[in-house]
Design an enzyme around this catalytic site. Structure first.
Site, PDB file in Angstrom:
ATOM      1  N   HIS A  68       0.823  -1.212   0.000  1.00  0.00           N
ATOM      2  CA  HIS A  68       0.000   0.000   0.000  1.00  0.00           C
ATOM      3  C   HIS A  68       0.860   1.266   0.000  1.00  0.00           C
ATOM      4  O   HIS A  68       0.618   2.171   0.801  1.00  0.00           O
ATOM      5  CB  HIS A  68      -0.926   0.006   1.225  1.00  0.00           C
ATOM      6  CG  HIS A  68      -1.942  -1.086   1.232  1.00  0.00           C
ATOM      7  ND1 HIS A  68      -2.600  -1.488   2.388  1.00  0.00           N
ATOM      8  CD2 HIS A  68      -2.411  -1.882   0.240  1.00  0.00           C
ATOM      9  CE1 HIS A  68      -3.437  -2.467   2.100  1.00  0.00           C
ATOM     10  NE2 HIS A  68      -3.346  -2.728   0.807  1.00  0.00           N
ATOM     11  N   PRO A  69       1.854   1.395  -0.866  1.00  0.00           N
ATOM     12  CA  PRO A  69       2.697   2.593  -0.831  1.00  0.00           C
ATOM     13  C   PRO A  69       1.964   3.824  -1.365  1.00  0.00           C
ATOM     14  O   PRO A  69       1.266   3.758  -2.371  1.00  0.00           O
ATOM     15  CB  PRO A  69       3.877   2.213  -1.733  1.00  0.00           C
ATOM     16  CG  PRO A  69       3.284   1.248  -2.714  1.00  0.00           C
ATOM     17  CD  PRO A  69       2.272   0.459  -1.933  1.00  0.00           C
TER      18      PRO A  69
END
Length: 415
Positions: A350-351
């Protein structure tokens, strides 16, 4: 402000209310696996006095439940199937594949096109209006820096001519740190590489072809929960993913047995990482430092998350299926928990945040997603999020794109 765009995006098969859409291109449906581990997990949550919800994306997020999935008729419904494939025959759309963008082209401080490599050929595309950069939280900042937009000192290290000094490019990287519990089991409802598990997987193909149900519709992370490390928090800061398979190192380490797992990730970490250039060569991967647990409070919050998840895993409805604790059997004290988290915590993919939206000196794009100090260039992906959201980033990234459409058109949509 963004709820209308979530609803615009969604085609939910079950939920039709103020929080959900039913006419959008992204198909969302209930799980079709029929796996009893969903019920085992929910029963274990009840045994820990955790509320049960049938909608994590409604009025109340907190609780345990079964995740909806982006599927249609039991088959993965990706953003490409939702937005791209139906429009491939449009005259105003041209798709180039097997192409690697090298840099954005500028005339002064105006973006006028892109240069990309396709096979051994270097090609150039010119634009009449705007370049829309949607390369994600790692490659959007990489491409900006390769093109001369970024921290002046960083660009000089690689002899890249500076188009515009923008020190926030590549900074503010955030991701959800994630820890996984794993257990072996004799329960045949799990997926495994044991002889029996492989045979059941082969047999499940017939069910999938006939009914579009069963094992081959599984997203594996079938059930989960959004929980609080402290009751006084205004919103959950933990997300759990209950997986109907034994997961070790993102599946790269194989175990020839049946098993199940549970992820716990910290939704609102304080740590901030970075994306930097390895060189001026676009083919070189960027240097990514998520800086997990850099802020000491993140580790302490993960310790609380560990304890909450372990309590659920050891509740009677789940523990009865546990054969062997693979990763945490000898973890007893808080210091033991800190050690095993440091050893095993990892990304949950989930960057965000590396081209953050805002008006401060470290912001990269303005509230209209236009790159500060540059004309004709917007960034439209999860990299523009100033802070990490409390959940998965897939649907929010599409929401950003839906809202960007109205920004580009100069429209405003209200609920």
């Amino acid at each position: 402000d963004v709820l209308p765009y979530f609803r615009l995006n969604e085609h939910n098969e079950r939920l039709d209310n103020e929080y959900h859409g039913t006419d959008g291109p992204l198909w969302v449906s209930d799980s079709r696996t029929g796996n009893p581990f969903q019920d085992y997990f929910l029963d274990a949550a009840r045994e820990c006095d955790i509320p049960i919800t049938d909608d994590f994306n409604g009025a109340e997020q907190e609780g345990a439940g079964v995740f909806q999935v982006t599927q249609k008729d039991g088959e993965r419904w990706s953003s490409a199937r939702a937005y791209l494939f139906p429009h491939l025959d449009r005259k105003n759309l041209q798709v180039e594949t097997l192409a690697q963008v090298q840099r954005i082209l500028f005339d002064g401080k105006r973006a006028v096109g892109v240069e990309f490599k396709q096979g051994k050929q270097l090609r150039t595309l010119r634009v009449r209006k705007e370049v829309l950069l949607s390369a994600g939280a790692f490659q959007s900042p990489q491409l900006l820096m390769l093109s001369g937009v970024g921290d002046m000192e960083e660009l000089k290290k690689h002899n890249i001519p500076v188009v515009h000094h923008l020190p926030g490019v590549g900074k503010n990287l955030q991701d959800h740190p994630d820890f996984i519990f794993g257990y072996t089991t004799d329960n045949p409802a799990t997926f495994g590489l044991s002889p029996g598990g492989m045979w059941r997987a082969l047999m499940a193909m017939a069910t999938y072809r006939k009914e579009r149900r069963g094992l081959w519709t599984s997203n594996f992370a079938e059930a989960g929960a959004f929980l609080k490390t402290r009751p006084e928090l205004s919103a959950p800061d933990l997300q759990l993913h209950m997986v109907t398979a034994l997961v070790d190192d993102h599946g790269r380490k194989m175990h020839f047995t049946q098993g199940y797992s549970c992820h716990v990730c910290l939704l609102r970490p304080r740590s901030r990482g970075s994306v930097q250039l390895a060189s001026a060569n676009p083919d070189d991967l960027p240097l990514i430092d998520p800086a997990f647990l850099d802020d000491p409070q993140d580790l302490e919050d993960m310790v609380e998350g560990y304890k909450i998840t372990q309590k659920i895993m050891e509740a009677p409805s789940l523990k009865r299926w546990m054969k062997k604790d693979m990763f945490t059997e000898n973890v007893k004290t808080d210091d033991d928990i800190r050690d095993v988290i440091r050893q095993r915590a990892d990304t949950v993919y989930h960057p965000v945040g590396s081209c953050k939206m805002g008006t401060d000196e470290h912001a990269v794009v303005d509230p209209q997603l236009r790159v500060h100090g540059i004309e004709g260039l917007r960034v439209i992906d999860a990299s523009i999020m100033p802070t990490l959201i409390g959940g998965n980033t897939n649907a929010p990234a599409m929401m950003i794109a839906e809202k960007a459409v109205d920004m580009i058109r100069g429209n405003s949509r209200v609920a």
